[in-house]
Structure formats: structure tokens, C-alpha cells
Design a protein around this motif. Structure first.
Motif, PDB file in Angstrom:
ATOM      1  N   TYR A   1     -13.004  19.355  10.450  1.00  0.00           N
ATOM      2  CA  TYR A   1     -14.073  20.345  10.244  1.00  0.00           C
ATOM      3  C   TYR A   1     -15.069  20.312  11.399  1.00  0.00           C
ATOM      4  O   TYR A   1     -15.488  21.364  11.892  1.00  0.00           O
ATOM      5  CB  TYR A   1     -14.813  20.092   8.928  1.00  0.00           C
ATOM      6  N   GLN A  33     -15.944  23.633  13.422  1.00  0.00           N
ATOM      7  CA  GLN A  33     -17.246  24.284  13.323  1.00  0.00           C
ATOM      8  C   GLN A  33     -17.884  24.511  14.690  1.00  0.00           C
ATOM      9  O   GLN A  33     -18.754  25.367  14.845  1.00  0.00           O
ATOM     10  CB  GLN A  33     -18.183  23.472  12.421  1.00  0.00           C
ATOM     11  N   GLY A  53     -16.609  33.424  11.071  1.00  0.00           N
ATOM     12  CA  GLY A  53     -16.322  32.027  10.757  1.00  0.00           C
ATOM     13  C   GLY A  53     -16.131  31.807   9.268  1.00  0.00           C
ATOM     14  O   GLY A  53     -15.215  31.082   8.846  1.00  0.00           O
ATOM     15  N   ALA A  58     -18.080  26.432   4.147  1.00  0.00           N
ATOM     16  CA  ALA A  58     -18.262  27.758   4.755  1.00  0.00           C
ATOM     17  C   ALA A  58     -19.308  28.596   4.029  1.00  0.00           C
ATOM     18  O   ALA A  58     -19.842  29.547   4.607  1.00  0.00           O
ATOM     19  CB  ALA A  58     -16.931  28.509   4.782  1.00  0.00           C
ATOM     20  N   PHE A  83     -22.506  28.980   6.054  1.00  0.00           N
ATOM     21  CA  PHE A  83     -22.530  29.564   7.398  1.00  0.00           C
ATOM     22  C   PHE A  83     -23.523  30.726   7.503  1.00  0.00           C
ATOM     23  O   PHE A  83     -24.264  30.822   8.476  1.00  0.00           O
ATOM     24  CB  PHE A  83     -21.133  30.038   7.802  1.00  0.00           C
TER      25      PHE A  83
END
Length: 211
Positions: free
Chosen positions: A34, A38, A86, A119, A122
Motif C-alpha cells: 500500500y 499510495q 486513485g 481508499a 483519499f
């Protein structure tokens, strides 16, 4: 603020790895994956803030309120677009993302859920990135620092507390919760800044125009 954010990010990785290893090696590996993934989401936004800051700073100093607001608006929309992409990738294709790193069955079992939970944070992170950039451009370093500290400093305590009652999922949940808290804090500070520092520039701008 940027230096503190980078230092806190390193401490966060160390602390979270210490928590994750108590569950399994696969959990640590998922977090490592991750953290690499990211970068492709957050780095463009970080680059955007570096470009937006001098533009905001110049217009704030020149008392150009509308141009300052335009710079803020466009920065928010561009960052939102990046973060939305994303989010969709992490939500819709977590298995594909994990398989880039040749994840095994144990990592897929943990990682698919982890990426989808993380997520969620985000989109709120847009405010946690762009609004502190505005604060810095106005010469208000402390409010900017406070938001950055909240974004990075809150995750680890939340992860520890939530892991005791929710297990491994509690660690992943701490990420979006910290982003939401930072976004809320940044919004409150922005409303104050707008009332006491940005709106009064309107009058100054008009006064300068009449000279």
C-alpha cells in the motif's frame, strides 16, 4: 510543516509495522505494498501543492482576492480528480494492484479489504493537502502544521485503539478516520482565515484600484 510531515510519516511506518507484525507477516507485506501504491496517488497532489503555493502567495501579497480564490479552486478540483482516480483504482481493482507485487493468497485475503478501506480517505485528503497549502502561502505556518500533524499523528493512536476491538481491520480504518479529522480541522481553519484575512482583502483591493 512539510519537514514535520516527512518525519512523522517515517515514524508512522515504524509504529504501524510494529502493530501489524502482531497479526501476521502478510499484514506487514500488505502495508508495504500500500505504501508504495499510495505514492502514485499522493505524489502528484504533493507536486500540485508545490506549484500552487507560490501562485497563491503572490496573489495574497498582491491583494488579488479573486485570483487567489481561483488558484485555490483549481487546485482543489485537480487534486479531487487525482484522488478520485486513485479511489476508483483501489476500490475496483485491488486484486490487480496487489498482483503487481506478486501477492500470495494470504496477502490477497488481507490486502483487498485493506486497500478498499484505506481508499475511503483519499477524497477527504484533498482538503488536508490543499487548504494547508493556502495557509502556508498566507504566511500562517502554525495552522498548516496543525493539520499536517493531525493527518499523520492521529493515525497511529487510532490504529492502536481500534485494533484492540476491531482487530486488523481497525488499523486500516484508522487511515480514513485520520483523513476525515484533518479535513474537518482544515475546513474550520479555512472558514476562520477566509473571514478574518481573505475577505478584508476585498476592501484593500478596491482601495488600491482607486488610487
Amino acid at each position: 510543516p512539510t519537514a514535520c510531515m516527512n518525519a512523522l510519516a517515517s515514524l508512522l511506518v515504524v509504529g504501524l509495522n510494529g502493530l501489524l507484525i502482531t497479526f501476521s507477516n502478510a499484514a506487514v507485506s500488505v502495508f508495504g505494498i500500500y505504501y508504495k501504491l499510495q505514492t502514485f496517488v499522493f505524489m502528484p497532489v504533493s507536486g500540485l501543492t508545490q506549484g500552487a503555493m507560490p501562485i497563491m502567495s503572490f496573489n495574497y501579497g498582491a491583494k488579488k482576492v479573486e485570483r487567489l480564490k481561483d488558484a485555490l479552486k483549481y487546485s482543489l478540483w485537480i487534486a479531487f480528480g487525482i484522488m478520485l482516480i486513485g479511489t476508483l483504482l483501489f476500490m475496483l481493482a485491488p486484486k490487480w494492484l496487489l498482483m503487481i507485487f506478486q501477492a500470495d493468497a494470504a496477502m490477497l485475503k488481507i490486502g483487498i479489504r485493506a486497500l478498499r478501506i484505506i481508499a475511503i480517505g483519499f477524497i477527504p485528503a484533498v482538503l488536508g493537502y490543499i487548504l494547508p497549502t493556502l495557509f502556508q502561502s498566507m504566511g500562517k505556518g502554525l495552522p498548516s502544521l496543525a493539520v499536517f500533524l493531525l493527518r499523520n499523528g492521529l493515525t497511529l493512536p487510532l490504529a492502536y485503539m481500534l485494533s484492540t476491538c476491531l482487530g486488523l481491520n481497525g488499523i486500516w480504518i484508522s487511515f480514513p478516520l485520520a483523513e476525515v479529522a484533518a479535513a474537518g480541522c482544515a475546513t474550520e481553519i479555512f472558514l476562520y482565515m477566509n473571514k478574518h484575512y481573505i475577505r478584508p482583502l476585498k476592501k484593500l483591493e478596491k482601495d488600491i484600484a482607486t488610487i
